[in-house]
Design an enzyme around this catalytic site. Structure first.
Site, PDB file in Angstrom:
ATOM      1  N   LYS A  22       0.839  -1.208   0.000  1.00 15.29           N
ATOM      2  CA  LYS A  22       0.000   0.000   0.000  1.00 15.29           C
ATOM      3  C   LYS A  22       0.873   1.257   0.000  1.00 15.29           C
ATOM      4  CE  LYS A  22      -1.786   1.768   3.913  1.00 15.29           C
ATOM      5  NZ  LYS A  22      -1.596   3.201   4.057  1.00 15.29           N
ATOM      6  N   ASN A  23       1.889   1.256   0.864  1.00 18.14           N
ATOM      7  CA  ASN A  23       2.670   2.484   1.028  1.00 18.14           C
ATOM      8  C   ASN A  23       3.600   2.782  -0.140  1.00 18.14           C
ATOM      9  OD1 ASN A  23       1.383   2.929   3.395  1.00 18.14           O
ATOM     10  ND2 ASN A  23       3.152   2.569   4.730  1.00 18.14           N
ATOM     11  N   CYS A 126      -5.024   8.577   9.581  1.00 20.20           N
ATOM     12  CA  CYS A 126      -5.034   7.837  10.836  1.00 20.20           C
ATOM     13  C   CYS A 126      -4.795   8.771  12.014  1.00 20.20           C
ATOM     14  CB  CYS A 126      -3.911   6.796  10.846  1.00 20.20           C
ATOM     15  SG  CYS A 126      -4.351   5.247  10.096  1.00 20.20           S
ATOM     16  N   ARG A 131       1.043  14.496  13.457  1.00 20.38           N
ATOM     17  CA  ARG A 131       1.478  14.283  12.073  1.00 20.38           C
ATOM     18  C   ARG A 131       1.461  15.561  11.233  1.00 20.38           C
ATOM     19  NH1 ARG A 131      -0.657   8.562   9.862  1.00 20.38           N
ATOM     20  NH2 ARG A 131       1.234   8.674   8.630  1.00 20.38           N
ATOM     21  N   ASP A 316       5.022   0.590  11.809  1.00 17.24           N
ATOM     22  CA  ASP A 316       3.799  -0.019  11.282  1.00 17.24           C
ATOM     23  C   ASP A 316       3.639  -1.479  11.711  1.00 17.24           C
ATOM     24  OD1 ASP A 316       3.041   2.321  10.131  1.00 17.24           O
ATOM     25  OD2 ASP A 316       3.527   1.759   8.078  1.00 17.24           O
ATOM     26  N   ARG A 408      -8.669  -0.558   4.586  1.00 14.43           N
ATOM     27  CA  ARG A 408      -7.780   0.457   4.003  1.00 14.43           C
ATOM     28  C   ARG A 408      -6.432  -0.155   3.640  1.00 14.43           C
ATOM     29  NH1 ARG A 408      -6.294   4.839   7.593  1.00 14.43           N
ATOM     30  NH2 ARG A 408      -5.009   5.176   5.779  1.00 14.43           N
TER      31      ARG A 408
HETATM   32  C1  UD1 Z   1       4.548   6.900   6.225  1.00 14.88           C
HETATM   33  C2  UD1 Z   1       3.654   5.700   6.092  1.00 14.88           C
HETATM   34  C3  UD1 Z   1       3.185   5.227   7.466  1.00 14.88           C
HETATM   35  C4  UD1 Z   1       4.382   4.973   8.360  1.00 14.88           C
HETATM   36  C5  UD1 Z   1       5.310   6.180   8.395  1.00 14.88           C
HETATM   37  C6  UD1 Z   1       6.606   5.937   9.147  1.00 14.88           C
HETATM   38  C7  UD1 Z   1       2.571   5.929   3.955  1.00 14.88           C
HETATM   39  C8  UD1 Z   1       1.315   6.150   3.203  1.00 14.88           C
HETATM   40  N1  UD1 Z   1       2.507   6.031   5.281  1.00 14.88           N
HETATM   41  O1  UD1 Z   1       3.768   7.944   6.820  1.00 14.88           O
HETATM   42  O2  UD1 Z   1       2.445   4.008   7.289  1.00 14.88           O
HETATM   43  O3  UD1 Z   1       3.935   4.723   9.688  1.00 14.88           O
HETATM   44  O4  UD1 Z   1       5.664   6.571   7.051  1.00 14.88           O
HETATM   45  O5  UD1 Z   1       7.273   4.859   8.620  1.00 14.88           O
HETATM   46  O6  UD1 Z   1       3.589   5.624   3.391  1.00 14.88           O
HETATM   47  N2  UD1 Z   1       6.894  14.627  10.523  1.00 14.88           N
HETATM   48  C9  UD1 Z   1       7.020  15.947  10.856  1.00 14.88           C
HETATM   49  N3  UD1 Z   1       6.798  16.875   9.876  1.00 14.88           N
HETATM   50  C10 UD1 Z   1       6.487  16.524   8.602  1.00 14.88           C
HETATM   51  C11 UD1 Z   1       6.366  15.165   8.274  1.00 14.88           C
HETATM   52  C12 UD1 Z   1       6.589  14.221   9.254  1.00 14.88           C
HETATM   53  O7  UD1 Z   1       7.310  16.304  12.002  1.00 14.88           O
HETATM   54  O8  UD1 Z   1       6.310  17.425   7.771  1.00 14.88           O
HETATM   55  C13 UD1 Z   1       7.109  13.597  11.564  1.00 14.88           C
HETATM   56  C14 UD1 Z   1       5.874  12.756  11.839  1.00 14.88           C
HETATM   57  O9  UD1 Z   1       4.989  13.408  12.736  1.00 14.88           O
HETATM   58  C15 UD1 Z   1       6.495  11.511  12.429  1.00 14.88           C
HETATM   59  C16 UD1 Z   1       7.812  11.378  11.644  1.00 14.88           C
HETATM   60  O10 UD1 Z   1       8.078  12.668  11.096  1.00 14.88           O
HETATM   61  O11 UD1 Z   1       6.797  11.729  13.784  1.00 14.88           O
HETATM   62  C17 UD1 Z   1       7.785  10.370  10.528  1.00 14.88           C
HETATM   63  O12 UD1 Z   1       6.653  10.610   9.717  1.00 14.88           O
HETATM   64  P1  UD1 Z   1       6.651  10.239   8.152  1.00 14.88           P
HETATM   65  O13 UD1 Z   1       7.801   9.328   7.884  1.00 14.88           O
HETATM   66  O14 UD1 Z   1       6.576  11.485   7.367  1.00 14.88           O
HETATM   67  O15 UD1 Z   1       5.290   9.443   8.025  1.00 14.88           O
HETATM   68  P2  UD1 Z   1       4.291   9.438   6.777  1.00 14.88           P
HETATM   69  O16 UD1 Z   1       5.036   9.663   5.526  1.00 14.88           O
HETATM   70  O17 UD1 Z   1       3.135  10.304   7.090  1.00 14.88           O
END
Ligand code: UD1
Length: 431
Positions: A22-23, A126, A131, A316, A408
């Site tokens: 999915k990701n 989620c 986030r 995850d 999902r």
């Molecule tokens: C993706 C995955 C999710 C997984 C996560 C971490 C998808 C669709 N989702 O989510 O399943 O749990 O990676 O492996 O691929 N952060 C910030 N600012 C930002 C962006 C992120 O502070 O602008 C923080 C987040 O709050 C979190 C950390 O960085 O604490 C990692 O988040 P991130 O790797 O960006 O997660 P997603 O890409 O949303």
């Protein structure tokens, strides 16, 4: 609303085919916005998130066709789809769609890169912590986009096009890396991304972008270098197998006992989790077909785990691993470093008899001899599947409600588990 009914106690024996990730599927589909030519994606999982993204991309003008089934295709084989964004008809991604799936916010990158403007609702998704998207916006600003936020929408403008830049992420972000990578492919000049996420899904996106004509170096490392090109072309790409789905079923076998071949699962994408599962007493055997996982009657050993960006133990799989630890011999400390508030499964696992205490960013799990089935509620995607895992080893019947969370991210969950002997059925309820 549907629920899933599980009667625990059966070990799992057989083969579980692992679906496309999915990701990886989501950013790959979004990458179709970068080119007027056709992007063909094979092994795309049949998931609610994929269908929703199809609708979102359709709003922007992406034509979507599903290739017909070939003789011999199994009912759970991945689908092949063709995505063609010949003309971008709208650069707006509205709240009612983006709020349903966080990853759809990433359309911001290809839209501003190709069209010079985009207006995308701030995301929902989620409910695991706050986030934020500050790092995604930082990356686009570095690439020359002017960003403003109005009434819940991010407006990005780069009328003269994006230009290459140096982007250093202060923390590893998967979404930030996807966004920076997609945008940089069409930016003028050279981009350097430092502290890039190394998750296999980032690598899969980068490899697809290269097929589309992007110039990217350092794929698979934390330093990505991109030489922008004027336009990208179509390509054919197969979505990599879902390491989280594979890890989830590996936890299920470790929990329920038995011997299962996770067909198509890749060891390199799952090494840290497999190491931990071996420490719990599971037997992991990589083969040409996939990963074989087995557990004999010896019981489950308690192991401490801390979530980390790839190649560390994935956040995850944290909830699923916690489910396994609820029946371990002894105490396990599970520390969550990626997301705050990602312990919503704790309360529901407790309803099955699990003994778990929270201590800041850690959960301390005292293994119990028996879990007992109960009605529980899915709270998010990974949390809900942790309840299924616990239920497989609980005495009696568990019913998991709000299974739209499961739909999902897990394709044919009941069929895959039932095919290995689990007593799992979906109960459809009208309304
Ligand atoms: C993706 C995955 C999710 C997984 C996560 C971490 C998808 C669709 N989702 O989510 O399943 O749990 O990676 O492996 O691929 N952060 C910030 N600012 C930002 C962006 C992120 O502070 O602008 C923080 C987040 O709050 C979190 C950390 O960085 O604490 C990692 O988040 P991130 O790797 O960006 O997660 P997603 O890409 O949303």
């Amino acid at each position: 609303m549907d629920s899933i009914r599980i009667i625990g106690g059966n070990p799992l024996y057989g083969t579980i085919p692992i679906s496309g990730a999915k990701n990886a599927a989501l950013p790959l589909m979004i990458a179709s916005l970068l080119t007027p030519e056709t992007l063909t994606l094979q092994n795309l999982p049949r998931l609610a998130d994929v269908s929703l993204l199809v609708r979102i991309l359709g709003n922007h003008g992406v034509d979507y066709t599903i290739a017909g089934k070939k003789p011999g295709d199994s009912s759970i084989a991945g689908q092949t789809v063709h995505l063609k964004a010949r003309n971008i008809v709208d650069t707006l991604a509205p709240y009612d769609l983006v709020s349903k799936m966080r990853a759809s916010f990433w359309v911001l990158a290809p839209l501003v890169a190709r069209m010079g403007e985009a207006k995308v609702s701030l995301p929902g998704g989620c409910a695991i912590g706050t986030r934020p998207v500050d790092l995604l916006l930082m990356a686009l600003e570095k690439l020359g986009a002017e960003i403003s936020i109005e009434a819940g929408y991010v407006i990005a403008k780069a009328r003269g096009g994006l230009r290459g830049a140096e982007i250093t992420f202060p923390k590893v972000t998967v979404g930030g890396t996807h966004v920076a990578l997609m945008a940089a492919t069409l930016a003028r000049g050279h981009t350097l991304i430092q502290n890039a996420a190394r998750e296999p899904e980032v690598t899969d996106l980068a490899q697809c972008l290269v097929k589309m004509g992007a110039k990217i170096h350092g794929i698979g490392t934390s330093t990505l270098e991109i030489e922008g090109v004027a336009s990208l072309n179509g390509a054919v790409h197969s979505v990599l197998p879902d390491r989280i789905e594979a890890g989830t079923y590996a936890c299920a076998v470790a929990m329920a006992g038995g011997d299962v071949m996770l067909e198509g699962a890749q060891v390199d994408a799952l090494r840290s989790a497999l190491d931990v599962l071996e420490q719990t007493g599971a037997v992991v055997t990589p083969t040409n077909e996939g990963i074989r996982i087995a557990r004999n009657g010896a019981g489950i050993s308690a192991v401490d785990v801390t979530t980390q960006p790839f190649p560390g133990f994935p956040t995850d799989l944290q909830a699923q691993f916690m489910a396994l630890m609820t029946k371990a011999k002894g105490q396990s400390r599970i520390t969550e470093t990626i997301f705050e508030n990602r312990f919503m499964h704790v309360q529901e696992l407790a309803r099955l008899g699990a003994q778990i205490k929270l201590d800041g960013d850690a959960a301390i799990v005292d293994g119990v001899r028996r879990l007992q089935g109960a009605p529980v509620m899915a709270t998010d995607l990974r949390a809900s599947v942790s309840l299924v895992i616990a239920a497989l080893a609980a005495e009696g019947e568990t019913s998991v409600s709000r299974v739209y969370h499961l739909d999902r991210g897990f394709e044919h969950l009941e069929a895959k588990l039932a095919g290995c002997g689990a007593n799992v059925t979906r109960v459809s309820q009208a309304g």
